[in-house]
Design a protein around this motif. Structure first.
Motif, PDB file in Angstrom:
ATOM      1  N   TYR A 167      35.904  21.707  44.094  1.00 34.08           N
ATOM      2  CA  TYR A 167      34.940  22.604  43.805  1.00 34.08           C
ATOM      3  C   TYR A 167      32.891  22.633  42.488  1.00 34.08           C
ATOM      4  O   TYR A 167      33.814  21.288  41.676  1.00 34.08           O
ATOM      5  CB  TYR A 167      35.509  23.786  42.787  1.00 34.08           C
ATOM      6  CG  TYR A 167      36.354  22.840  41.853  1.00 34.08           C
ATOM      7  CD1 TYR A 167      38.003  22.854  41.951  1.00 34.08           C
ATOM      8  CD2 TYR A 167      35.850  23.324  40.348  1.00 34.08           C
ATOM      9  CE1 TYR A 167      38.478  21.970  41.235  1.00 34.08           C
ATOM     10  CE2 TYR A 167      36.799  22.480  39.205  1.00 34.08           C
ATOM     11  CZ  TYR A 167      38.781  22.304  39.594  1.00 34.08           C
ATOM     12  OH  TYR A 167      38.824  21.623  38.588  1.00 34.08           O
ATOM     13  N   GLN A 168      32.725  22.742  42.124  1.00 34.90           N
ATOM     14  CA  GLN A 168      31.776  22.887  41.115  1.00 34.90           C
ATOM     15  C   GLN A 168      31.860  23.398  39.782  1.00 34.90           C
ATOM     16  O   GLN A 168      32.059  24.254  39.950  1.00 34.90           O
ATOM     17  CB  GLN A 168      29.779  22.693  41.956  1.00 34.90           C
ATOM     18  CG  GLN A 168      30.047  22.251  43.003  1.00 34.90           C
ATOM     19  CD  GLN A 168      28.791  22.439  43.605  1.00 34.90           C
ATOM     20  OE1 GLN A 168      28.516  23.420  44.145  1.00 34.90           O
ATOM     21  NE2 GLN A 168      28.184  21.762  43.654  1.00 34.90           N
ATOM     22  N   ALA A 169      32.035  22.764  38.682  1.00 38.70           N
ATOM     23  CA  ALA A 169      31.999  23.105  37.380  1.00 38.70           C
ATOM     24  C   ALA A 169      31.109  22.678  36.538  1.00 38.70           C
ATOM     25  O   ALA A 169      31.072  21.240  36.501  1.00 38.70           O
ATOM     26  CB  ALA A 169      33.455  23.403  36.968  1.00 38.70           C
ATOM     27  N   TYR A 205      43.185  29.141  48.775  1.00 41.08           N
ATOM     28  CA  TYR A 205      43.735  30.809  47.782  1.00 41.08           C
ATOM     29  C   TYR A 205      43.239  31.601  48.264  1.00 41.08           C
ATOM     30  O   TYR A 205      44.033  32.846  47.745  1.00 41.08           O
ATOM     31  CB  TYR A 205      42.177  29.937  46.773  1.00 41.08           C
ATOM     32  CG  TYR A 205      41.878  30.553  46.202  1.00 41.08           C
ATOM     33  CD1 TYR A 205      42.440  30.323  44.732  1.00 41.08           C
ATOM     34  CD2 TYR A 205      40.486  31.733  45.509  1.00 41.08           C
ATOM     35  CE1 TYR A 205      42.206  31.191  43.511  1.00 41.08           C
ATOM     36  CE2 TYR A 205      40.340  32.671  44.195  1.00 41.08           C
ATOM     37  CZ  TYR A 205      41.116  32.088  43.775  1.00 41.08           C
ATOM     38  OH  TYR A 205      41.386  33.011  42.188  1.00 41.08           O
ATOM     39  N   LEU A 213      41.325  36.450  47.567  1.00 43.37           N
ATOM     40  CA  LEU A 213      40.459  36.816  46.686  1.00 43.37           C
ATOM     41  C   LEU A 213      39.243  35.718  47.597  1.00 43.37           C
ATOM     42  O   LEU A 213      39.261  34.601  48.337  1.00 43.37           O
ATOM     43  CB  LEU A 213      40.264  36.256  45.223  1.00 43.37           C
ATOM     44  CG  LEU A 213      41.696  37.024  44.468  1.00 43.37           C
ATOM     45  CD1 LEU A 213      41.558  36.942  43.377  1.00 43.37           C
ATOM     46  CD2 LEU A 213      40.547  38.317  44.485  1.00 43.37           C
ATOM     47  N   ILE A 243      36.988  29.187  46.359  1.00 37.40           N
ATOM     48  CA  ILE A 243      35.537  28.651  45.331  1.00 37.40           C
ATOM     49  C   ILE A 243      35.767  27.806  45.923  1.00 37.40           C
ATOM     50  O   ILE A 243      34.826  26.418  45.242  1.00 37.40           O
ATOM     51  CB  ILE A 243      35.860  28.777  43.480  1.00 37.40           C
ATOM     52  CG1 ILE A 243      36.329  30.193  43.269  1.00 37.40           C
ATOM     53  CG2 ILE A 243      34.931  28.137  43.221  1.00 37.40           C
ATOM     54  CD1 ILE A 243      37.609  29.819  42.058  1.00 37.40           C
ATOM     55  N   ASP A 244      36.256  26.758  46.558  1.00 39.56           N
ATOM     56  CA  ASP A 244      36.086  25.454  46.827  1.00 39.56           C
ATOM     57  C   ASP A 244      35.842  25.332  48.250  1.00 39.56           C
ATOM     58  O   ASP A 244      35.684  25.913  48.746  1.00 39.56           O
ATOM     59  CB  ASP A 244      37.846  24.777  45.972  1.00 39.56           C
ATOM     60  CG  ASP A 244      38.875  25.529  46.766  1.00 39.56           C
ATOM     61  OD1 ASP A 244      38.160  26.835  47.768  1.00 39.56           O
ATOM     62  OD2 ASP A 244      40.143  25.136  47.596  1.00 39.56           O
TER      63      ASP A 244
END
Lengths: 199, 202
Positions: free
Chosen positions: B69-71, B91, B97, B100-101
């Protein structure tokens, strides 16, 4: 410990409703048989139910009360979860890996629970298909909740995490000391006070 | 060169792995295996992007998948999946939901894939398949919990040791920057750890 004055049927009904919300198609006779395996226990406020370093194979359902789960790192307590009425908890790490658990489970209020050994729960999963299904959905829900918490810490701002907490656990703001809520949200107590004033 | 894929051979691979989890009657096993189809991904292709509707369970026959994932503008690798591993958009599946990944092929990757819905159908049809599902979810949840524990309580050194011990098969196939982000260390720190490890061997 004094013997709790409880109506166990009321407890079991609440647990049944919890399972039915999770998997509505569960067979009622089978569910009745399962909840009969649970027994009542009572913990006083500030009592440690489970200690880090211990093994545990018990699964708990909170009928009334509040439990804080925390671990200690570099002499600091980090609060991971709050478990209130209609929630379950267990030393999942210990149960699934066979290793000693690393968290402490402490009551913040007098707490009444139903409890059962995981091995008993599993024997009923094996006995009845509809309970096996419920067992899988239960573990999927807890796996999902843990993943969500991990991502929330990474992707939400302190402000957003606070808003989410208020939305999901409004009642806990008055039941939990602020230092524990700050630790749960990964912020300082000063930041928490600022957020509370703002909202 | 075109590779001939023998799906029966691949399904047998999956059958062998499943045997470790549960003792499933042969006709149920055959029905279970029949819902898996072949999927091929070339190196660098995105198998599951963020906010994906992808609702499949994948079993890797050959190749390697990176989950990241990007953070804060950086890519953080949460896991690698190699041959004989499952992966899924867990997830979204478990939280409902948007995920994100990313799941990306690091090498040309061949998978068996099945719709989660068809697996759910078989799970409600057969108790043993339902049991298998629970055991697999439990196993993967345990792995998640252990990696969470390692992040909390192990030093960079210790995390590196665990990785080379348990993921030796992945170690030499993955760019070091991905391993560094997976271990939560800077690439320089990883180089230092590698040098230290190699000098110990001599």
């Amino acid at each position: 410990m004094r013997k709790p004055v409880v109506n166990i049927e009321e407890y079991r009904n609440q647990l049944k409703n919890y399972f039915l919300r999770l998997t509505p198609k569960i067979v009622l006779e089978e569910l009745n048989e399962l909840v009969e395996q649970f027994t009542v226990d009572k913990f006083s406020k500030k009592e440690i139910i489970l200690k880090a370093g211990e093994h545990s194979d018990t699964v708990y359902f909170v009928y009334e009360g509040l439990v804080r789960i925390y671990y200690v790192k570099e002499d600091k307590e980090i609060t991971n979860w709050f478990i209130k009425e209609n929630m379950m908890f267990a030393a999942t790490y210990s149960i699934l890996t066979g290793e000693p658990n690393y968290s402490n489970y402490e009551t913040l209020e007098d707490t009444y629970v139903l409890k059962v050994k995981y091995s008993v729960l599993e024997s009923y999963y094996r006995k009845y298909h509809s309970l096996e299904h419920m067992g899988r959905k239960l573990i999927e829900a807890y796996y999902g909740a843990f993943m969500k918490k991990t991502f929330d810490v990474l992707f939400l701002s302190a402000d957003e995490r606070y808003s989410l907490f208020v939305k999901d656990h409004m009642d806990l703001l008055n039941r939990v000391p602020l230092r524990y809520i700050a630790s749960y949200l990964g912020i300082t107590q000063e930041t928490l006070s600022r957020l509370r004033a703002k909202h | 060169m075109k590779i001939a894929h023998d799906i029966e051979l691949y399904r047998n691979r999956l059958r062998n792995l499943i045997t470790y989890f549960a003792d499933i009657p042969a006709f149920q096993m055959d029905e279970f295996l029949s819902v898996f189809a072949l999927e091929k991904y070339s190196k660098k292709s995105v198998i599951i992007p963020p906010s994906s509707e992808n609702n499949k369970l994948y079993f890797i026959i050959s190749g390697l998948v990176r989950i990241y994932y990007q953070a804060e503008g950086k890519e953080i690798t949460s896991d690698f999946k190699e041959e004989n591993s499952f992966f899924t958009n867990g997830y979204t599946l478990f939280t409902k939901l948007p995920n994100i990944d990313y799941h990306v092929a690091l090498e040309d990757t061949v998978c068996l894939a099945a719709d989660y819905k068809s697996i759910e159908l078989l799970s409600s049809k057969y108790h043993e398949i339902e049991y298998l599902g629970r055991k697999i979810v439990e196993k993967y949840y345990a792995t998640f919990l252990i990696s969470n524990y390692n992040k909390l309580f192990l030093s960079a050194d210790e995390r590196y040791d665990v990785f080379i011990r348990e993921r030796a098969a992945v170690m030499n196939r993955v760019p070091l920057r991905h391993i560094a982000s997976h271990l939560g260390v800077k690439p320089e720190t990883l180089s230092r750890l590698r040098a230290k490890q190699q000098s110990v061997k001599i």
